[in-house]
Structures are given as C-alpha cells and as structure tokens.
Write a protein that holds these residues in place. Structure first.
Motif, PDB file in Angstrom:
ATOM      1  N   GLY A 153       0.822  -1.297  -0.204  1.00  0.00           N
ATOM      2  CA  GLY A 153       0.011   0.057   0.106  1.00  0.00           C
ATOM      3  C   GLY A 153       0.945   1.182   0.028  1.00  0.00           C
ATOM      4  N   GLU A 154       2.160   1.007   0.115  1.00  0.00           N
ATOM      5  CA  GLU A 154       3.148   2.188   0.191  1.00  0.00           C
ATOM      6  C   GLU A 154       3.753   2.706  -1.219  1.00  0.00           C
ATOM      7  OE1 GLU A 154       6.040  -0.981  -0.442  1.00  0.00           O
ATOM      8  OE2 GLU A 154       4.003  -0.879   0.210  1.00  0.00           O
ATOM      9  N   LEU A 155       3.380   2.041  -2.288  1.00  0.00           N
ATOM     10  CA  LEU A 155       3.971   2.241  -3.401  1.00  0.00           C
ATOM     11  C   LEU A 155       2.702   3.066  -4.352  1.00  0.00           C
ATOM     12  CD1 LEU A 155       5.448  -1.139  -4.607  1.00  0.00           C
ATOM     13  CD2 LEU A 155       6.599   1.238  -3.581  1.00  0.00           C
ATOM     14  N   LEU A 156       2.562   4.468  -4.323  1.00  0.00           N
ATOM     15  CA  LEU A 156       1.767   5.233  -4.557  1.00  0.00           C
ATOM     16  C   LEU A 156       2.011   5.894  -6.073  1.00  0.00           C
ATOM     17  CD1 LEU A 156       1.392   7.225  -1.136  1.00  0.00           C
ATOM     18  CD2 LEU A 156      -0.024   5.110  -2.047  1.00  0.00           C
ATOM     19  N   THR A 157       0.881   6.001  -6.780  1.00  0.00           N
ATOM     20  CA  THR A 157       0.987   6.934  -7.919  1.00  0.00           C
ATOM     21  C   THR A 157      -0.227   7.833  -7.904  1.00  0.00           C
ATOM     22  OG1 THR A 157       2.124   4.887  -9.092  1.00  0.00           O
ATOM     23  CG2 THR A 157       1.029   6.672 -10.605  1.00  0.00           C
ATOM     24  N   ASP A 158      -0.017   9.158  -8.173  1.00  0.00           N
ATOM     25  CA  ASP A 158      -1.117   9.987  -8.126  1.00  0.00           C
ATOM     26  C   ASP A 158      -1.963   9.659  -9.322  1.00  0.00           C
ATOM     27  OD1 ASP A 158      -0.149  11.251  -5.763  1.00  0.00           O
ATOM     28  OD2 ASP A 158       0.929  12.728  -6.907  1.00  0.00           O
ATOM     29  N   LEU A 159      -3.182   9.709  -9.080  1.00  0.00           N
ATOM     30  CA  LEU A 159      -4.443   9.553 -10.114  1.00  0.00           C
ATOM     31  C   LEU A 159      -4.991  10.924 -10.135  1.00  0.00           C
ATOM     32  CD1 LEU A 159      -5.697   5.999  -9.345  1.00  0.00           C
ATOM     33  CD2 LEU A 159      -4.163   6.914 -11.149  1.00  0.00           C
ATOM     34  N   PRO A 160      -5.909  11.223 -11.410  1.00  0.00           N
ATOM     35  CA  PRO A 160      -6.611  12.125 -11.401  1.00  0.00           C
ATOM     36  C   PRO A 160      -7.544  12.211 -10.176  1.00  0.00           C
ATOM     37  CG  PRO A 160      -6.487  11.372 -13.582  1.00  0.00           C
ATOM     38  CD  PRO A 160      -5.755  10.526 -12.617  1.00  0.00           C
ATOM     39  N   PRO A 161      -8.271  13.361  -9.597  1.00  0.00           N
ATOM     40  CA  PRO A 161      -8.965  13.339  -8.469  1.00  0.00           C
ATOM     41  C   PRO A 161     -10.392  12.898  -8.741  1.00  0.00           C
ATOM     42  CG  PRO A 161      -8.828  15.472  -9.402  1.00  0.00           C
ATOM     43  CD  PRO A 161      -7.955  14.819 -10.127  1.00  0.00           C
ATOM     44  N   LEU A 162     -10.974  12.144  -7.829  1.00  0.00           N
ATOM     45  CA  LEU A 162     -12.349  11.900  -7.895  1.00  0.00           C
ATOM     46  C   LEU A 162     -13.079  12.884  -8.305  1.00  0.00           C
ATOM     47  CD1 LEU A 162     -14.497   9.153  -7.785  1.00  0.00           C
ATOM     48  CD2 LEU A 162     -14.809  10.096  -5.163  1.00  0.00           C
ATOM     49  N   PRO A 163     -14.137  12.870  -9.349  1.00  0.00           N
ATOM     50  CA  PRO A 163     -15.045  14.063  -9.345  1.00  0.00           C
ATOM     51  C   PRO A 163     -15.727  14.600  -8.280  1.00  0.00           C
ATOM     52  CG  PRO A 163     -15.120  12.740 -11.446  1.00  0.00           C
ATOM     53  CD  PRO A 163     -14.358  11.799 -10.150  1.00  0.00           C
ATOM     54  N   ASP A 164     -16.117  15.882  -8.149  1.00  0.00           N
ATOM     55  CA  ASP A 164     -16.836  16.298  -7.094  1.00  0.00           C
ATOM     56  C   ASP A 164     -18.069  15.471  -6.716  1.00  0.00           C
ATOM     57  OD1 ASP A 164     -14.949  18.302  -6.498  1.00  0.00           O
ATOM     58  OD2 ASP A 164     -15.971  19.718  -7.661  1.00  0.00           O
ATOM     59  N   CYS A 165     -18.091  15.184  -5.577  1.00  0.00           N
ATOM     60  CA  CYS A 165     -19.343  14.330  -5.399  1.00  0.00           C
ATOM     61  C   CYS A 165     -19.651  14.295  -3.799  1.00  0.00           C
ATOM     62  CB  CYS A 165     -19.171  12.747  -5.668  1.00  0.00           C
ATOM     63  SG  CYS A 165     -17.734  11.974  -4.898  1.00  0.00           S
ATOM     64  N   ALA A 166     -20.836  13.694  -3.358  1.00  0.00           N
ATOM     65  CA  ALA A 166     -20.965  13.556  -2.091  1.00  0.00           C
ATOM     66  C   ALA A 166     -20.911  12.001  -1.737  1.00  0.00           C
ATOM     67  CB  ALA A 166     -22.510  13.999  -1.599  1.00  0.00           C
ATOM     68  N   ILE A 167     -20.339  11.768  -0.410  1.00  0.00           N
ATOM     69  CA  ILE A 167     -20.158  10.439  -0.214  1.00  0.00           C
ATOM     70  C   ILE A 167     -20.856  10.054   1.345  1.00  0.00           C
ATOM     71  CG2 ILE A 167     -18.322   8.806   0.350  1.00  0.00           C
ATOM     72  CD1 ILE A 167     -16.457  10.502  -1.054  1.00  0.00           C
ATOM     73  N   SER A 251     -10.735  -3.345   5.272  1.00  0.00           N
ATOM     74  CA  SER A 251     -11.433  -4.442   5.763  1.00  0.00           C
ATOM     75  C   SER A 251     -12.640  -4.414   6.450  1.00  0.00           C
ATOM     76  CB  SER A 251     -10.010  -5.178   6.510  1.00  0.00           C
ATOM     77  OG  SER A 251      -9.866  -4.284   7.578  1.00  0.00           O
ATOM     78  N   GLY A 252     -13.323  -3.334   6.240  1.00  0.00           N
ATOM     79  CA  GLY A 252     -14.696  -3.076   6.929  1.00  0.00           C
ATOM     80  C   GLY A 252     -14.738  -2.686   8.133  1.00  0.00           C
ATOM     81  N   PRO A 253     -16.005  -2.629   8.643  1.00  0.00           N
ATOM     82  CA  PRO A 253     -17.085  -2.965   7.821  1.00  0.00           C
ATOM     83  C   PRO A 253     -17.658  -1.650   7.198  1.00  0.00           C
ATOM     84  CG  PRO A 253     -17.524  -2.581  10.167  1.00  0.00           C
ATOM     85  CD  PRO A 253     -16.058  -2.389   9.985  1.00  0.00           C
ATOM     86  N   THR A 254     -17.122  -0.634   7.314  1.00  0.00           N
ATOM     87  CA  THR A 254     -17.727   0.571   6.746  1.00  0.00           C
ATOM     88  C   THR A 254     -18.293   0.551   5.390  1.00  0.00           C
ATOM     89  OG1 THR A 254     -16.661   2.187   8.309  1.00  0.00           O
ATOM     90  CG2 THR A 254     -17.691   3.015   6.407  1.00  0.00           C
ATOM     91  N   VAL A 255     -19.421   0.822   4.928  1.00  0.00           N
ATOM     92  CA  VAL A 255     -19.790   0.995   3.579  1.00  0.00           C
ATOM     93  C   VAL A 255     -20.052   2.302   3.303  1.00  0.00           C
ATOM     94  CG1 VAL A 255     -21.699   0.330   1.844  1.00  0.00           C
ATOM     95  CG2 VAL A 255     -21.216  -1.275   3.891  1.00  0.00           C
ATOM     96  N   PHE A 256     -19.529   2.618   1.780  1.00  0.00           N
ATOM     97  CA  PHE A 256     -19.836   4.082   1.379  1.00  0.00           C
ATOM     98  C   PHE A 256     -20.649   3.818   0.038  1.00  0.00           C
ATOM     99  CE2 PHE A 256     -15.840   2.573  -0.673  1.00  0.00           C
ATOM    100  CZ  PHE A 256     -15.901   3.143  -1.781  1.00  0.00           C
ATOM    101  N   GLY A 257     -21.137   5.336  -0.147  1.00  0.00           N
ATOM    102  CA  GLY A 257     -21.963   5.362  -1.566  1.00  0.00           C
ATOM    103  C   GLY A 257     -21.424   6.661  -1.992  1.00  0.00           C
ATOM    104  N   LEU A 258     -21.503   6.722  -3.358  1.00  0.00           N
ATOM    105  CA  LEU A 258     -21.104   7.788  -4.271  1.00  0.00           C
ATOM    106  C   LEU A 258     -22.233   8.540  -4.833  1.00  0.00           C
ATOM    107  CD1 LEU A 258     -17.850   6.915  -6.159  1.00  0.00           C
ATOM    108  CD2 LEU A 258     -18.137   7.638  -3.779  1.00  0.00           C
TER     109      LEU A 258
END
Length: 292
Positions: A153-167, A251-258
C-alpha cells in the motif's frame, strides 16, 4: 511555544484487490485510495518534557506505546536528533476499526505537523518513508488525494482526482478483524476481481458514473453469511436512495456510496442513521502534501 493543528482525513478504497501473500508475510495489494473530508483533528505542541497524548472521543489502553509516539520517535530518529517534549491532542471523529484508516490518518497528521514545526525542508517522500515504519496506510494518509496504491500500500501513484461528489459512509455496529480477513483470502476463490485499470481510466475522463460502476473490494467475497448480509443491506439502501455505486471500504465494515447530488446523499444519510448511528456525509479531499 511551537504548536500546530491539522485535520486528519480518513480514506476509502474505491477498489481493493489482493494479489497474493508475500514471502515477508504481508500481502501484495492493488487498490485505488481516496481521502475524504470525514476526519480527526490533531494538535502537536512543544511541552516541558516527555511525550503525552490527550484524546477526546476515544479511550486508549494505558501503558502501551501509541502509534503517535512511534511516529514521533521515527521522525526524530530520521533527523538524527532527540525527541523534544511533545504534547499531542487528538479529537477523534473517525470510527475506529472501520476500514477508514483513522489511526493511520492520525499518525500522518502528527508527521505533517512535526515536519512543519521542525524540518520544513524534509521532502514528502521522506515523510512517507517514515510513516511506512509505523503502518502501511500511513504513506497514503500523508499524501491524501487519489492514488493507485501497490505493494503493501506504500507504492503510490497519483491519479486524477475523484470528481466532486457527496459520499455517505455507514458503519454497522460490529467489527471485522483485519488479520482474520487476510487469512480468509489465502486460497479462496475470489471470482471476478475489481477492475482497477477501468477505475483509473474513469478518473482520467472525470467520469463519476463510470468510476462508481467500477467500485469493488475483494474482502466482500470472504465475509461470513451474517456479515455479508449486513453489508449488502447497507449497499442496497444506498443504491435505493440514488447512490451511483456502493462498496465496503478497506477491511470493513464501513460501507460508502457515491452521489452526484448532495441532497440525495443527505436523504440517504438520514434514512440510514435511524438504524446505524455511525453514518456520515463527506466529500473527496485533494492532495494534502505536494511533491517538493
């Protein structure tokens, strides 16, 4: 007296895939991680001597060296100087053991405070390396934003940001033991894997609906029947209330929705929090520490 207060954003996993167990006992992972606005508040201040951690909203076991203290020790060891007297104050809002990286976020905020106060010229990469000595999610929590994360999880590559949304984030009233979930994965038939490449492509296009369609987490495949039923119930409730997609984080148990509409997200939160007290409304957070 030197003092600094920073927010410590939690994280969600837009995709999470486990590639296999490594010879060092860890697992190789491939996932897209996203910082969110639900977070704790961390204050670091110089003190007369020693290290102290004052918490609000969480109780810590007495007599144990905390992750925050380990982070301070690792930071000043990297600088080649003794640890000064420090007082860390932590206001906790992110639920613990929830798959949201709250503990790692707190450690990362401590490190970011220490860099600003004591070593402002220290490169971000060095701060991420220090964080890795404390926990696998800490390098991402130092950086924030949207990243492809590989290795532990430590090898990081920046990605374009998630578009504006509510979570909307919803944690059921049970915990999932991370080591046990990793053990369940070993040798399990996981079926179709999360499409991390398709997620990255959706982010590159700025296509929120396509990104939501790519959400996936292999840990959902190894839940018990009872655990899986609860997670599916929350996902279905989010989708009924117009979420574009939903998944379990980490690894949970939180669930999210976009959601592409904040009012729809507010209504979903209100519907869920009648049964699940740990339900939150958040938004994506961009990069916290840019590359120097």
């Amino acid at each position: 007296m030197k003092t600094l207060t920073l927010e410590a954003p939690a994280k969600i996993n837009l995709t999470l895939d486990i590639l296999g167990r490594r010879t060092d006992g860890y697992h190789d992972m491939r996932m897209v991680m996203q910082a969110v606005s639900l977070g704790d508040t961390v204050t670091v201040a110089e003190a007369a001597g020693g290290f102290s951690l004052l918490t609000e909203g969480i109780s810590l076991p007495a007599g144990k060296v905390t992750l925050e203290q380990r982070a301070a020790d690792a930071f000043f060891h990297r600088l080649g100087r003794p640890v000064p007297g420090l007082e860390v104050r932590l206001a906790k809002r992110v639920p613990a053991y929830a798959g949201l990286g709250g503990g790692s976020a707190d450690v990362a905020a401590v490190l970011r405070c220490l860099r600003t106060l004591y070593a402002p010229d220290l490169p971000r990469q060095a701060l991420e390396e220090i964080g890795l000595a404390v926990g696998s999610d800490v390098p991402f929590c130092v950086r924030g934003g949207t990243c492809l994360a590989e290795g532990r999880g430590e090898l990081l590559t920046d990605l374009p940001p998630l578009p504006d949304c509510a979570i909307v984030l919803c944690k059921p009233d049970f915990g999932l033991p991370t080591p046990e979930l990793f053990a369940r994965l070993d040798g399990a038939d996981l079926g179709p894997r999360p499409d991390t490449a398709a997620m990255a492509a959706a982010l590159a296009r700025g296509d929120l609906a396509a990104a939501a369609a790519c959400l996936g987490n292999v840990f959902e495949r190894v839940l018990t029947e009872e655990e899986g039923e609860e997670i599916r119930s929350i996902k279905e409730a989010l989708l009924r209330h117009s979420a574009l997609g939903a998944a379990m984080s980490g690894s949970g148990p939180t669930v999210f929705g976009l959601f592409d509409d904040r009012q729809k997200a507010v209504r979903a939160k209100e519907a869920l929090e009648g049964r699940y007290r740990q339900t939150y409304l958040a938004a994506p957070v961009k990069i916290l520490e840019k590359m120097e």
